[in-house]
Design a protein around this motif. Sequence first.
Motif, PDB file in Angstrom:
ATOM      1  N   CYS A  38       0.833  -1.204   0.000  1.00  0.00           N
ATOM      2  CA  CYS A  38       0.000   0.000   0.000  1.00  0.00           C
ATOM      3  C   CYS A  38       0.870   1.259   0.000  1.00  0.00           C
ATOM      4  O   CYS A  38       0.637   2.184  -0.786  1.00  0.00           O
ATOM      5  N   VAL A  39       1.884   1.293   0.856  1.00  0.00           N
ATOM      6  CA  VAL A  39       2.789   2.445   0.910  1.00  0.00           C
ATOM      7  C   VAL A  39       3.502   2.611  -0.432  1.00  0.00           C
ATOM      8  O   VAL A  39       3.611   3.735  -0.945  1.00  0.00           O
ATOM      9  N   ARG A  40       3.971   1.510  -1.015  1.00  0.00           N
ATOM     10  CA  ARG A  40       4.653   1.593  -2.313  1.00  0.00           C
ATOM     11  C   ARG A  40       3.744   2.226  -3.367  1.00  0.00           C
ATOM     12  O   ARG A  40       4.155   3.108  -4.114  1.00  0.00           O
ATOM     13  N   ARG A  41       2.467   1.811  -3.380  1.00  0.00           N
ATOM     14  CA  ARG A  41       1.537   2.366  -4.373  1.00  0.00           C
ATOM     15  C   ARG A  41       1.230   3.837  -4.082  1.00  0.00           C
ATOM     16  O   ARG A  41       1.121   4.643  -5.006  1.00  0.00           O
ATOM     17  N   VAL A  42       1.097   4.187  -2.814  1.00  0.00           N
ATOM     18  CA  VAL A  42       0.867   5.599  -2.457  1.00  0.00           C
ATOM     19  C   VAL A  42       2.019   6.445  -2.972  1.00  0.00           C
ATOM     20  O   VAL A  42       1.808   7.520  -3.554  1.00  0.00           O
ATOM     21  N   LEU A  43       3.256   5.965  -2.790  1.00  0.00           N
ATOM     22  CA  LEU A  43       4.424   6.722  -3.235  1.00  0.00           C
ATOM     23  C   LEU A  43       4.525   6.789  -4.756  1.00  0.00           C
ATOM     24  O   LEU A  43       5.058   7.767  -5.288  1.00  0.00           O
ATOM     25  N   GLU A  44       4.005   5.780  -5.453  1.00  0.00           N
ATOM     26  CA  GLU A  44       3.964   5.839  -6.919  1.00  0.00           C
ATOM     27  C   GLU A  44       2.980   6.913  -7.381  1.00  0.00           C
ATOM     28  O   GLU A  44       3.239   7.636  -8.334  1.00  0.00           O
ATOM     29  N   ILE A  45       1.851   6.996  -6.689  1.00  0.00           N
ATOM     30  CA  ILE A  45       0.815   7.962  -7.066  1.00  0.00           C
ATOM     31  C   ILE A  45       1.200   9.374  -6.622  1.00  0.00           C
ATOM     32  O   ILE A  45       0.978  10.339  -7.346  1.00  0.00           O
ATOM     33  N   HIS A  46       1.786   9.476  -5.431  1.00  0.00           N
ATOM     34  CA  HIS A  46       2.202  10.765  -4.859  1.00  0.00           C
ATOM     35  C   HIS A  46       3.709  10.777  -4.666  1.00  0.00           C
ATOM     36  O   HIS A  46       4.210  10.575  -3.560  1.00  0.00           O
ATOM     37  N   PRO A  47       4.487  11.022  -5.704  1.00  0.00           N
ATOM     38  CA  PRO A  47       5.943  11.003  -5.548  1.00  0.00           C
ATOM     39  C   PRO A  47       6.456  12.073  -4.578  1.00  0.00           C
ATOM     40  O   PRO A  47       7.554  11.939  -4.044  1.00  0.00           O
ATOM     41  N   GLU A  48       5.654  13.097  -4.333  1.00  0.00           N
ATOM     42  CA  GLU A  48       6.084  14.153  -3.410  1.00  0.00           C
ATOM     43  C   GLU A  48       5.940  13.715  -1.951  1.00  0.00           C
ATOM     44  O   GLU A  48       6.536  14.324  -1.064  1.00  0.00           O
ATOM     45  N   THR A  50       6.404  11.161   1.363  1.00  0.00           N
ATOM     46  CA  THR A  50       7.487  10.308   1.844  1.00  0.00           C
ATOM     47  C   THR A  50       6.876   9.087   2.530  1.00  0.00           C
ATOM     48  O   THR A  50       5.707   9.112   2.943  1.00  0.00           O
ATOM     49  N   ALA A  51       7.689   8.051   2.663  1.00  0.00           N
ATOM     50  CA  ALA A  51       7.230   6.843   3.354  1.00  0.00           C
ATOM     51  C   ALA A  51       6.874   7.161   4.801  1.00  0.00           C
ATOM     52  O   ALA A  51       5.933   6.600   5.358  1.00  0.00           O
ATOM     53  N   ALA A  52       7.598   8.088   5.410  1.00  0.00           N
ATOM     54  CA  ALA A  52       7.331   8.477   6.800  1.00  0.00           C
ATOM     55  C   ALA A  52       5.964   9.140   6.944  1.00  0.00           C
ATOM     56  O   ALA A  52       5.317   9.029   7.987  1.00  0.00           O
ATOM     57  N   GLU A  53       5.505   9.831   5.909  1.00  0.00           N
ATOM     58  CA  GLU A  53       4.189  10.470   5.938  1.00  0.00           C
ATOM     59  C   GLU A  53       3.087   9.461   5.638  1.00  0.00           C
ATOM     60  O   GLU A  53       2.011   9.507   6.242  1.00  0.00           O
ATOM     61  N   ALA A  54       3.327   8.569   4.694  1.00  0.00           N
ATOM     62  CA  ALA A  54       2.292   7.636   4.243  1.00  0.00           C
ATOM     63  C   ALA A  54       2.091   6.473   5.209  1.00  0.00           C
ATOM     64  O   ALA A  54       0.965   6.011   5.394  1.00  0.00           O
ATOM     65  N   THR A  55       3.153   6.010   5.833  1.00  0.00           N
ATOM     66  CA  THR A  55       3.064   4.802   6.658  1.00  0.00           C
ATOM     67  C   THR A  55       2.059   4.902   7.806  1.00  0.00           C
ATOM     68  O   THR A  55       1.278   3.972   8.005  1.00  0.00           O
ATOM     69  N   PRO A  56       2.030   5.988   8.588  1.00  0.00           N
ATOM     70  CA  PRO A  56       1.040   6.040   9.679  1.00  0.00           C
ATOM     71  C   PRO A  56      -0.409   5.957   9.184  1.00  0.00           C
ATOM     72  O   PRO A  56      -1.249   5.320   9.811  1.00  0.00           O
ATOM     73  N   VAL A  57      -0.689   6.584   8.049  1.00  0.00           N
ATOM     74  CA  VAL A  57      -2.044   6.545   7.488  1.00  0.00           C
ATOM     75  C   VAL A  57      -2.371   5.122   7.037  1.00  0.00           C
ATOM     76  O   VAL A  57      -3.442   4.587   7.329  1.00  0.00           O
ATOM     77  N   VAL A  58      -1.443   4.499   6.345  1.00  0.00           N
ATOM     78  CA  VAL A  58      -1.641   3.131   5.855  1.00  0.00           C
ATOM     79  C   VAL A  58      -1.739   2.161   7.033  1.00  0.00           C
ATOM     80  O   VAL A  58      -2.581   1.254   7.027  1.00  0.00           O
ATOM     81  N   LEU A  59      -0.924   2.356   8.032  1.00  0.00           N
ATOM     82  CA  LEU A  59      -0.963   1.504   9.218  1.00  0.00           C
ATOM     83  C   LEU A  59      -2.337   1.579   9.875  1.00  0.00           C
ATOM     84  O   LEU A  59      -2.915   0.547  10.259  1.00  0.00           O
ATOM     85  N   ASP A  60      -2.878   2.778   9.992  1.00  0.00           N
ATOM     86  CA  ASP A  60      -4.217   2.946  10.563  1.00  0.00           C
ATOM     87  C   ASP A  60      -5.258   2.213   9.714  1.00  0.00           C
ATOM     88  O   ASP A  60      -6.134   1.536  10.244  1.00  0.00           O
ATOM     89  N   MET A  61      -5.152   2.345   8.416  1.00  0.00           N
ATOM     90  CA  MET A  61      -6.124   1.691   7.538  1.00  0.00           C
ATOM     91  C   MET A  61      -6.006   0.175   7.605  1.00  0.00           C
ATOM     92  O   MET A  61      -6.996  -0.531   7.429  1.00  0.00           O
ATOM     93  N   SER A  62      -4.816  -0.341   7.875  1.00  0.00           N
ATOM     94  CA  SER A  62      -4.631  -1.789   7.952  1.00  0.00           C
ATOM     95  C   SER A  62      -5.330  -2.390   9.164  1.00  0.00           C
ATOM     96  O   SER A  62      -5.540  -3.598   9.218  1.00  0.00           O
ATOM     97  N   THR A  63      -5.709  -1.554  10.126  1.00  0.00           N
ATOM     98  CA  THR A  63      -6.409  -2.050  11.319  1.00  0.00           C
ATOM     99  C   THR A  63      -7.917  -2.046  11.146  1.00  0.00           C
ATOM    100  O   THR A  63      -8.631  -2.508  12.032  1.00  0.00           O
TER     101      THR A  63
END
Length: 86
Positions: A38-48, A50-63
């Motif tokens: 999920c993080v990899r795809r977010v970074l492909e869509i939003h190259p601007e 960072t993994a540090a920004e996307a990971t907490p959101v994705v982690l929350d969604m994974s729960t």
Amino acid sequence: MNNVTSDAPFEKTVRLVCRLDDADIDYVRDTAEWIRRCVRRVLEIHPEATAAEATPVVLDMSTRGRWRLMRPEIVAEQLALVTIGP
């Protein structure tokens, strides 16, 4: 009441899927893999972003069961509708 005897033909119902293994869906068993994809795809869509920004959101969604049952790439595309980052 119906006048149906036990000798009457029985119409079978559709088989219920009780386990995700039996379902014909692309379920990712490993949560860490789901988050990585999920993080990899977010970074492909939003190259601007960072993994540090996307990971907490994705982690929350994974729960959340509703999101977790979906393919991680589809969830990332839903996140693309929301700005991630400052």
